[in-house]
Motif scaffolding. Sequence first.
Motif, PDB file in Angstrom:
ATOM      1  N   MET A 231      39.965  40.956  25.788  1.00 42.48           N
ATOM      2  CA  MET A 231      39.168  39.894  26.388  1.00 42.48           C
ATOM      3  C   MET A 231      38.108  40.511  27.292  1.00 42.48           C
ATOM      4  O   MET A 231      38.373  41.437  28.039  1.00 42.48           O
ATOM      5  CB  MET A 231      40.072  38.957  27.190  1.00 42.48           C
ATOM      6  CG  MET A 231      39.322  37.806  27.858  1.00 42.48           C
ATOM      7  SD  MET A 231      40.426  36.704  28.761  1.00 42.48           S
ATOM      8  CE  MET A 231      41.289  35.936  27.385  1.00 42.48           C
ATOM      9  N   SER A 232      36.894  39.991  27.224  1.00 46.35           N
ATOM     10  CA  SER A 232      35.826  40.496  28.066  1.00 46.35           C
ATOM     11  C   SER A 232      36.102  40.196  29.527  1.00 46.35           C
ATOM     12  O   SER A 232      36.735  39.192  29.859  1.00 46.35           O
ATOM     13  CB  SER A 232      34.494  39.843  27.660  1.00 46.35           C
ATOM     14  OG  SER A 232      34.132  40.192  26.342  1.00 46.35           O
ATOM     15  N   GLY A 233      35.597  41.065  30.405  1.00 40.91           N
ATOM     16  CA  GLY A 233      35.762  40.804  31.824  1.00 40.91           C
ATOM     17  C   GLY A 233      35.335  41.971  32.687  1.00 40.91           C
ATOM     18  O   GLY A 233      35.099  43.083  32.200  1.00 40.91           O
ATOM     19  N   PHE A 234      35.244  41.725  33.969  1.00 38.29           N
ATOM     20  CA  PHE A 234      34.874  42.761  34.928  1.00 38.29           C
ATOM     21  C   PHE A 234      36.108  43.568  35.309  1.00 38.29           C
ATOM     22  O   PHE A 234      37.216  43.023  35.406  1.00 38.29           O
ATOM     23  CB  PHE A 234      34.265  42.119  36.171  1.00 38.29           C
ATOM     24  CG  PHE A 234      32.924  41.489  35.919  1.00 38.29           C
ATOM     25  CD1 PHE A 234      31.762  42.227  36.054  1.00 38.29           C
ATOM     26  CD2 PHE A 234      32.827  40.165  35.501  1.00 38.29           C
ATOM     27  CE1 PHE A 234      30.511  41.659  35.798  1.00 38.29           C
ATOM     28  CE2 PHE A 234      31.589  39.585  35.247  1.00 38.29           C
ATOM     29  CZ  PHE A 234      30.426  40.339  35.393  1.00 38.29           C
ATOM     30  N   ALA A 235      35.904  44.875  35.522  1.00 43.37           N
ATOM     31  CA  ALA A 235      37.053  45.728  35.788  1.00 43.37           C
ATOM     32  C   ALA A 235      36.691  46.916  36.660  1.00 43.37           C
ATOM     33  O   ALA A 235      35.536  47.357  36.722  1.00 43.37           O
ATOM     34  CB  ALA A 235      37.634  46.230  34.457  1.00 43.37           C
ATOM     35  N   ARG A 236      37.720  47.408  37.328  1.00 44.22           N
ATOM     36  CA  ARG A 236      37.639  48.685  38.035  1.00 44.22           C
ATOM     37  C   ARG A 236      38.831  49.508  37.582  1.00 44.22           C
ATOM     38  O   ARG A 236      39.960  49.053  37.649  1.00 44.22           O
ATOM     39  CB  ARG A 236      37.697  48.482  39.554  1.00 44.22           C
ATOM     40  CG  ARG A 236      36.412  47.990  40.191  1.00 44.22           C
ATOM     41  CD  ARG A 236      36.505  48.022  41.710  1.00 44.22           C
ATOM     42  NE  ARG A 236      35.324  47.489  42.346  1.00 44.22           N
ATOM     43  CZ  ARG A 236      34.180  48.151  42.504  1.00 44.22           C
ATOM     44  NH1 ARG A 236      34.091  49.403  42.067  1.00 44.22           N
ATOM     45  NH2 ARG A 236      33.151  47.586  43.098  1.00 44.22           N
ATOM     46  N   ASP A 237      38.568  50.705  37.092  1.00 44.89           N
ATOM     47  CA  ASP A 237      39.634  51.583  36.624  1.00 44.89           C
ATOM     48  C   ASP A 237      39.190  53.011  36.908  1.00 44.89           C
ATOM     49  O   ASP A 237      38.336  53.564  36.215  1.00 44.89           O
ATOM     50  CB  ASP A 237      39.864  51.385  35.126  1.00 44.89           C
ATOM     51  CG  ASP A 237      41.106  52.099  34.620  1.00 44.89           C
ATOM     52  OD1 ASP A 237      41.432  53.171  35.168  1.00 44.89           O
ATOM     53  OD2 ASP A 237      41.738  51.591  33.683  1.00 44.89           O
ATOM     54  N   THR A 238      39.754  53.608  37.947  1.00 48.35           N
ATOM     55  CA  THR A 238      39.322  54.936  38.372  1.00 48.35           C
ATOM     56  C   THR A 238      39.525  56.003  37.301  1.00 48.35           C
ATOM     57  O   THR A 238      38.788  56.985  37.251  1.00 48.35           O
ATOM     58  CB  THR A 238      40.073  55.363  39.644  1.00 48.35           C
ATOM     59  OG1 THR A 238      41.497  55.275  39.399  1.00 48.35           O
ATOM     60  CG2 THR A 238      39.726  54.458  40.813  1.00 48.35           C
ATOM     61  N   LYS A 239      40.504  55.817  36.434  1.00 49.96           N
ATOM     62  CA  LYS A 239      40.774  56.806  35.390  1.00 49.96           C
ATOM     63  C   LYS A 239      39.602  56.930  34.424  1.00 49.96           C
ATOM     64  O   LYS A 239      39.243  58.029  33.985  1.00 49.96           O
ATOM     65  CB  LYS A 239      42.041  56.421  34.630  1.00 49.96           C
ATOM     66  CG  LYS A 239      42.386  57.377  33.491  1.00 49.96           C
ATOM     67  CD  LYS A 239      43.680  56.979  32.802  1.00 49.96           C
ATOM     68  CE  LYS A 239      44.020  57.927  31.666  1.00 49.96           C
ATOM     69  NZ  LYS A 239      45.290  57.540  30.990  1.00 49.96           N
ATOM     70  N   TYR A 240      38.997  55.811  34.081  1.00 51.53           N
ATOM     71  CA  TYR A 240      37.927  55.814  33.091  1.00 51.53           C
ATOM     72  C   TYR A 240      36.524  55.671  33.675  1.00 51.53           C
ATOM     73  O   TYR A 240      35.565  56.205  33.117  1.00 51.53           O
ATOM     74  CB  TYR A 240      38.158  54.689  32.078  1.00 51.53           C
ATOM     75  CG  TYR A 240      39.420  54.841  31.284  1.00 51.53           C
ATOM     76  CD1 TYR A 240      39.555  55.881  30.369  1.00 51.53           C
ATOM     77  CD2 TYR A 240      40.480  53.953  31.443  1.00 51.53           C
ATOM     78  CE1 TYR A 240      40.721  56.031  29.625  1.00 51.53           C
ATOM     79  CE2 TYR A 240      41.656  54.108  30.715  1.00 51.53           C
ATOM     80  CZ  TYR A 240      41.764  55.136  29.807  1.00 51.53           C
ATOM     81  OH  TYR A 240      42.920  55.291  29.074  1.00 51.53           O
ATOM     82  N   TYR A 241      36.406  54.939  34.782  1.00 52.03           N
ATOM     83  CA  TYR A 241      35.072  54.618  35.290  1.00 52.03           C
ATOM     84  C   TYR A 241      34.771  55.160  36.691  1.00 52.03           C
ATOM     85  O   TYR A 241      33.719  54.855  37.248  1.00 52.03           O
ATOM     86  CB  TYR A 241      34.876  53.104  35.294  1.00 52.03           C
ATOM     87  CG  TYR A 241      35.239  52.421  34.004  1.00 52.03           C
ATOM     88  CD1 TYR A 241      34.625  52.784  32.804  1.00 52.03           C
ATOM     89  CD2 TYR A 241      36.206  51.412  33.966  1.00 52.03           C
ATOM     90  CE1 TYR A 241      34.961  52.158  31.609  1.00 52.03           C
ATOM     91  CE2 TYR A 241      36.540  50.783  32.780  1.00 52.03           C
ATOM     92  CZ  TYR A 241      35.918  51.159  31.608  1.00 52.03           C
ATOM     93  OH  TYR A 241      36.241  50.543  30.434  1.00 52.03           O
ATOM     94  N   GLY A 242      35.680  55.934  37.249  1.00 55.14           N
ATOM     95  CA  GLY A 242      35.455  56.399  38.608  1.00 55.14           C
ATOM     96  C   GLY A 242      35.543  55.219  39.570  1.00 55.14           C
ATOM     97  O   GLY A 242      36.438  54.390  39.451  1.00 55.14           O
TER      98      GLY A 242
END
Length: 201
Positions: A1-12
């Motif tokens: 599902m589309s959406g906003f995210a924060r994930d330090t592993k992949y996006y810092g």
Amino acid sequence: MSGFARDTKYYGDRLVYEPLASKWGRYHSTHCGCGQDWLTAHAIPAGFTVIPRGNTGYYGLVGPGLTEGVDESALTANALWEAVTGKPGTQTWNESVQVTCRSPEAEAKRKAANDEHYGRIREESAKRKAVAKKEPATAAQLKYLTSLVEKVGKERFDAEFVKVVKGTGIKPRAPRERTTTAAKRLTKAAAHKLIGALVQP
């Protein structure tokens, strides 16, 4: 599902928008219809940058009006919508940010949950296979096997039958035994394998 995210592993430490490609492809096809790829033909030229999510094939998008220069308490995908469809976005509701914690404890908990989930799937699959090995062949399978014998001949049937029943306790077809009679001794699983072998060229 589309959406906003924060994930330090992949996006810092970056806020990204993770699009569901099939959904945005559908939006683009319906509202633009240029026949090009929505990401390379519209999103990237509009100033959005693709950040791969490792080697998973998924990715996040960052860019003006979407994740940059925005109020994180009032997030919408209107900027991407306008870039992809050529029409002003009409999203009036705000989206939340999915934050993925990557602490050792959280990772261990996620791994345990995944192991349990896929463990159940493997267990259920094993049970279905075990049942199929005992259940007799279905009427539909027997009917299909009869039609296959007419196409491939008894010699081919016998050769594949021997391979399929090896180690199952089911005896090969006797010299004067009809193929339909022999087929009735098959289990559901064995019949499935035999059908698969006979339909091969």
